[in-house]
Design a protein around this motif. Structure first.
Motif, PDB file in Angstrom:
ATOM      1  N   THR A 391       6.875   0.418  -8.511  1.00 24.56           N
ATOM      2  CA  THR A 391       5.427   0.022  -8.132  1.00 24.56           C
ATOM      3  C   THR A 391       5.286   0.074  -6.572  1.00 24.56           C
ATOM      4  OG1 THR A 391       6.086  -2.442  -7.641  1.00 24.56           O
ATOM      5  CG2 THR A 391       5.266  -1.670  -9.849  1.00 24.56           C
ATOM      6  N   GLY A 392       6.624   0.264  -5.961  1.00 26.15           N
ATOM      7  CA  GLY A 392       6.374   0.291  -4.216  1.00 26.15           C
ATOM      8  C   GLY A 392       5.996  -1.223  -3.677  1.00 26.15           C
ATOM      9  N   ILE A 393       5.978  -2.141  -4.382  1.00 25.54           N
ATOM     10  CA  ILE A 393       5.823  -3.285  -3.790  1.00 25.54           C
ATOM     11  C   ILE A 393       7.082  -4.199  -3.761  1.00 25.54           C
ATOM     12  CG2 ILE A 393       4.943  -5.751  -4.567  1.00 25.54           C
ATOM     13  CD1 ILE A 393       3.153  -4.495  -6.837  1.00 25.54           C
ATOM     14  N   PRO A 394       7.225  -4.683  -2.366  1.00 28.47           N
ATOM     15  CA  PRO A 394       8.553  -4.909  -1.584  1.00 28.47           C
ATOM     16  C   PRO A 394       9.048  -6.399  -2.124  1.00 28.47           C
ATOM     17  CG  PRO A 394       7.048  -5.237   0.053  1.00 28.47           C
ATOM     18  CD  PRO A 394       6.181  -4.453  -1.214  1.00 28.47           C
ATOM     19  N   ILE A 395       9.301  -6.476  -3.748  1.00 23.96           N
ATOM     20  CA  ILE A 395       9.462  -7.851  -4.073  1.00 23.96           C
ATOM     21  C   ILE A 395      11.023  -8.040  -3.427  1.00 23.96           C
ATOM     22  CG2 ILE A 395       7.976  -7.619  -5.903  1.00 23.96           C
ATOM     23  CD1 ILE A 395      10.462  -6.950  -7.989  1.00 23.96           C
ATOM     24  N   SER A 396      11.395  -9.385  -3.528  1.00 26.16           N
ATOM     25  CA  SER A 396      12.712  -9.700  -2.924  1.00 26.16           C
ATOM     26  C   SER A 396      13.472 -10.633  -4.014  1.00 26.16           C
ATOM     27  CB  SER A 396      12.668 -10.619  -1.594  1.00 26.16           C
ATOM     28  OG  SER A 396      11.813 -11.597  -1.764  1.00 26.16           O
ATOM     29  N   SER A 397      13.023 -10.971  -4.959  1.00 24.66           N
ATOM     30  CA  SER A 397      13.355 -11.698  -6.127  1.00 24.66           C
ATOM     31  C   SER A 397      12.758 -11.367  -7.506  1.00 24.66           C
ATOM     32  CB  SER A 397      13.273 -13.092  -5.927  1.00 24.66           C
ATOM     33  OG  SER A 397      11.986 -13.550  -6.253  1.00 24.66           O
ATOM     34  N   PRO A 398      13.596 -11.965  -8.620  1.00 29.13           N
ATOM     35  CA  PRO A 398      13.153 -11.612  -9.964  1.00 29.13           C
ATOM     36  C   PRO A 398      11.589 -12.274 -10.272  1.00 29.13           C
ATOM     37  CG  PRO A 398      15.125 -12.488 -10.010  1.00 29.13           C
ATOM     38  CD  PRO A 398      14.904 -12.661  -8.629  1.00 29.13           C
ATOM     39  N   SER A 460      -0.792  -1.018 -13.968  1.00 36.42           N
ATOM     40  CA  SER A 460      -1.266  -0.178 -13.207  1.00 36.42           C
ATOM     41  C   SER A 460      -2.820   0.464 -13.794  1.00 36.42           C
ATOM     42  CB  SER A 460      -0.578   1.440 -13.216  1.00 36.42           C
ATOM     43  OG  SER A 460      -0.427   2.136 -14.459  1.00 36.42           O
ATOM     44  N   SER A 461      -3.125   0.396 -14.771  1.00 27.97           N
ATOM     45  CA  SER A 461      -4.482   0.761 -15.187  1.00 27.97           C
ATOM     46  C   SER A 461      -5.595  -0.294 -14.671  1.00 27.97           C
ATOM     47  CB  SER A 461      -4.582   0.507 -16.782  1.00 27.97           C
ATOM     48  OG  SER A 461      -4.436  -0.956 -17.109  1.00 27.97           O
ATOM     49  N   TYR A 462      -5.061  -1.684 -13.989  1.00 28.70           N
ATOM     50  CA  TYR A 462      -6.125  -2.591 -13.671  1.00 28.70           C
ATOM     51  C   TYR A 462      -5.646  -3.173 -12.201  1.00 28.70           C
ATOM     52  CZ  TYR A 462      -3.611  -5.304 -16.700  1.00 28.70           C
ATOM     53  OH  TYR A 462      -2.617  -5.699 -17.635  1.00 28.70           O
ATOM     54  N   ILE A 463      -4.497  -2.622 -11.776  1.00 24.92           N
ATOM     55  CA  ILE A 463      -3.919  -3.276 -10.571  1.00 24.92           C
ATOM     56  C   ILE A 463      -3.600  -2.060  -9.381  1.00 24.92           C
ATOM     57  CG2 ILE A 463      -1.837  -4.555  -9.379  1.00 24.92           C
ATOM     58  CD1 ILE A 463      -1.991  -6.548 -11.587  1.00 24.92           C
ATOM     59  N   ASN A 464      -4.023  -2.179  -8.489  1.00 24.63           N
ATOM     60  CA  ASN A 464      -3.693  -1.214  -7.488  1.00 24.63           C
ATOM     61  C   ASN A 464      -2.480  -1.562  -6.719  1.00 24.63           C
ATOM     62  OD1 ASN A 464      -3.416   0.376  -5.236  1.00 24.63           O
ATOM     63  ND2 ASN A 464      -5.543   0.874  -5.151  1.00 24.63           N
ATOM     64  N   PHE A 465      -1.456  -0.899  -7.062  1.00 24.07           N
ATOM     65  CA  PHE A 465       0.104  -1.334  -6.409  1.00 24.07           C
ATOM     66  C   PHE A 465       0.112  -1.174  -5.073  1.00 24.07           C
ATOM     67  CE2 PHE A 465       1.899  -0.379 -10.773  1.00 24.07           C
ATOM     68  CZ  PHE A 465       1.715  -1.499 -11.301  1.00 24.07           C
ATOM     69  N   ARG A 466      -0.918  -0.006  -4.448  1.00 20.59           N
ATOM     70  CA  ARG A 466      -0.632   0.253  -3.032  1.00 20.59           C
ATOM     71  C   ARG A 466      -1.160  -0.916  -2.066  1.00 20.59           C
ATOM     72  NH1 ARG A 466      -2.538   5.977  -1.229  1.00 20.59           N
ATOM     73  NH2 ARG A 466      -0.748   6.534  -2.501  1.00 20.59           N
ATOM     74  N   ASP A 467      -2.246  -1.358  -2.774  1.00 17.88           N
ATOM     75  CA  ASP A 467      -2.948  -2.335  -1.950  1.00 17.88           C
ATOM     76  C   ASP A 467      -2.047  -3.845  -2.005  1.00 17.88           C
ATOM     77  OD1 ASP A 467      -5.079  -0.705  -1.368  1.00 17.88           O
ATOM     78  OD2 ASP A 467      -6.524  -1.876  -2.956  1.00 17.88           O
ATOM     79  N   ILE A 468      -1.448  -4.011  -3.305  1.00 18.23           N
ATOM     80  CA  ILE A 468      -0.670  -5.298  -3.288  1.00 18.23           C
ATOM     81  C   ILE A 468       0.473  -5.037  -2.493  1.00 18.23           C
ATOM     82  CG2 ILE A 468       0.738  -6.387  -4.825  1.00 18.23           C
ATOM     83  CD1 ILE A 468      -1.480  -6.372  -6.673  1.00 18.23           C
ATOM     84  N   GLY A 469       1.334  -4.011  -2.521  1.00 24.05           N
ATOM     85  CA  GLY A 469       2.306  -3.837  -1.697  1.00 24.05           C
ATOM     86  C   GLY A 469       2.148  -3.826  -0.156  1.00 24.05           C
ATOM     87  N   SER A 470       1.205  -3.433   0.309  1.00 27.54           N
ATOM     88  CA  SER A 470       0.766  -3.417   1.679  1.00 27.54           C
ATOM     89  C   SER A 470       0.585  -4.912   2.304  1.00 27.54           C
ATOM     90  CB  SER A 470      -0.430  -2.346   1.996  1.00 27.54           C
ATOM     91  OG  SER A 470      -1.565  -2.858   1.697  1.00 27.54           O
ATOM     92  N   ASN A 471       0.253  -5.868   1.372  1.00 23.31           N
ATOM     93  CA  ASN A 471      -0.220  -7.251   1.813  1.00 23.31           C
ATOM     94  C   ASN A 471       0.780  -8.108   1.143  1.00 23.31           C
ATOM     95  OD1 ASN A 471      -2.337  -6.461   3.199  1.00 23.31           O
ATOM     96  ND2 ASN A 471      -3.507  -6.131   1.223  1.00 23.31           N
ATOM     97  N   TYR A 472       1.793  -7.728   0.411  1.00 27.80           N
ATOM     98  CA  TYR A 472       2.415  -8.555  -0.367  1.00 27.80           C
ATOM     99  C   TYR A 472       3.494  -9.645   0.397  1.00 27.80           C
ATOM    100  CZ  TYR A 472       5.494 -10.040  -4.239  1.00 27.80           C
ATOM    101  OH  TYR A 472       6.023 -10.702  -5.309  1.00 27.80           O
ATOM    102  N   SER A 473       3.815  -9.219   1.578  1.00 31.68           N
ATOM    103  CA  SER A 473       4.449 -10.141   2.383  1.00 31.68           C
ATOM    104  C   SER A 473       3.748 -11.093   3.416  1.00 31.68           C
ATOM    105  CB  SER A 473       5.731  -9.323   3.357  1.00 31.68           C
ATOM    106  OG  SER A 473       4.972  -8.634   3.990  1.00 31.68           O
TER     107      SER A 473
END
Length: 480
Positions: A391-398, A460-473
């Motif tokens: 996803t490219g989302i910088p998650i840090s845990s489960p 991925s069909s209804y969530i934009n991973f790029r937008d979430i990834g850039s704002n995740y932290s």
């Protein structure tokens, strides 16, 4: 004087006061039926009796695979309120407002539970529970201080104290009651040591709490506040500058900082290194709720404090057995003096029935398995890496928090995942603040890379991973 020495002195004084008032309570473990002979034969613990494995087994899937009836499935999709009574009996039929429904079920993969290691289905855990219930039944049903505390409970406490590198441990019926018991007992220190009938402002305890701490911490502090023995300060989520400013401006001697170690709704870690530095500067008692870190983090599963190499700097570690242990119950890992105080003053501990013996036996088996089957932690963190790479989302845990905004959006996303055979519930107020509704995804060692691939494809069909990834932290939420 260092924080640990100061608090040790205050706790010892409080325990002495309770003893002088004849209010100090004791735990005396009972031995049930043939346990006396068993202890004589095998000693305190025979860990070799637990069956261990070196890779995922077929039964692990049962910890993440469930089924729901077609009636439940259709109600969920249509967002029809349900009382949970649309049950389909295996040997018969059940009627509901949607008509007669035969034995039809839809299989789902759970991505919403907290069984991070898949231990709820482990043979060693199941066999320990089965053996205990066959031999002793559910055990003497009473509070721990009356007759509910047995050899099995003591064995579990000892194993948890060892895991957390603490002198002792106190079992509680749930993690919620553990936090409540600790906070109320903490408030009692000020009352017991007060020169008059009520603590003066200087004699009260100052509690500093992260704004996103679990509800059980917040409710425990509120109950302690009602005793007029503590003052409550909230610092911005993981903001050490704000916490430092609050601590610096506080003139009260008895200071406590309490925080979740791994936050259950956001999946981020408390800044443990910075907290330890502030502890040295301000001499406060450091308390962590390691509910989601225990068995998940650290080489031996000791939790977030072990992961950040600061076990000695954490004074009190509160946890639960309902997450990665796959069982039920709560605990407080602490010194022996703290344990005496909490078991004598912690109302949610004192007035609750102790956990059934089979549950204590199962949880003890889970502790042993979690420590020794280290591959489960590696598998869990491999799934974290899978999700991050896909996803490219910088998650840090489960714990993965995908914020979608409104309740309507969160519910719609949850229903779309349901159609793809994934159980991911929408998290809404009051669990999270308004307009921060989300999909909370929890990974497990029992999940496979293929499971994660299918989930992310559905998302991925209804969530934009790029937008979430850039704002995740960068997400900041208001206090609950």
């Amino acid at each position: 004087m260092e924080a640990n020495s100061l608090w040790q002195k205050w706790v010892e004084q409080a325990v002495s006061k309770l003893e002088s008032l004849k209010l100090l309570r004791s735990l005396r473990p009972l031995y049930l039926s043939s346990v006396r002979q068993e202890v004589a034969n095998v000693g305190i613990s025979n860990e070799e009796e637990y069956e261990l494995f070196d890779a995922v087994q077929p039964w692990d899937r049962s910890s993440i695979e469930v089924s729901i009836s077609e009636a439940t499935y259709r109600k969920w999709l249509l967002e029809v309120p349900s009382s949970g009574d649309e049950i389909v009996l295996r040997e018969g039929l059940a009627d509901d407002k949607f008509g007669t429904c035969q034995q039809q079920f839809k299989r789902l993969i759970l991505f919403s539970g907290n069984d991070y290691l898949g231990l709820s289905s482990h043979p060693a855990v199941r066999k320990a529970a089965a053996k205990a219930v066959q031999e002793y039944g559910m055990g003497p049903r009473g509070s721990a201080l009356i007759c509910g505390y047995t050899y099995h409970h003591r064995l579990l406490e000892s194993s948890l104290a060892s895991l957390k590198k603490k002198e002792d441990c106190l079992l509680c019926p749930t993690g919620f009651s553990a936090n409540m018991a600790f906070m109320v007992a903490l408030g009692n220190i000020a009352t017991l040591l007060a020169a008059g009938n009520k603590p003066s402002k200087d004699e009260k305890i100052a509690i500093f709490s992260d704004e996103l701490n679990h509800a059980s911490i917040i409710d425990g502090i509120r109950l302690a506040e009602r005793q007029r023995s503590v003052e409550f300060f909230v610092y911005k989520h993981c903001d050490m500058s704000h916490l430092n400013a609050l601590l610096s401006s506080c003139k009260m001697k008895k200071k406590v900082v309490v925080t979740d170690s791994l936050f259950s709704m956001d999946g981020d870690f408390a800044p443990m290194v910075e907290l330890v530095e502030l502890r040295k500067k301000h001499s406060f008692l450091l308390v962590i709720d390691d509910a989601h870190g225990t068995f998940v983090c650290g080489k031996s599963g000791g939790g977030v404090a072990e992961e950040f190499d600061c076990e000695r700097d954490v004074d009190i570690c509160i946890g639960t057995l309902s997450k990665a242990a796959g069982c039920q119950g709560g605990f407080i890992a602490c010194s022996k003096k703290w344990k005496q105080l909490i078991q004598s003053r912690g109302r949610s501990f004192i007035f609750s029935t102790a956990a059934p013996v089979p549950l204590a036996a199962a949880a003890h088996a889970a502790v042993i398995v979690a420590k020794r089957e280290m591959w489960r932690r590696r598998a869990l963190w491999d799934r974290v890496q899978d999700f991050r790479a896909l996803t490219g989302i910088p998650i840090s845990s489960p714990i993965i928090s995908l914020i979608v905004g409104s309740e309507e959006k969160a519910l719609k996303a949850s229903r779309q995942l349901l159609k793809s055979s994934f159980h991911v519930t929408a998290i809404r107020p009051p669990t999270v603040p308004p307009n921060s509704c989300r999909l909370r995804i929890a990974l497990s060692a029992a999940h496979t890379t293929d499971d994660v691939k299918k989930l992310t494809a559905a998302l991925s069909s209804y969530i934009n991973f790029r937008d979430i990834g850039s704002n995740y932290s960068l997400n900041i939420y208001s206090k609950l």
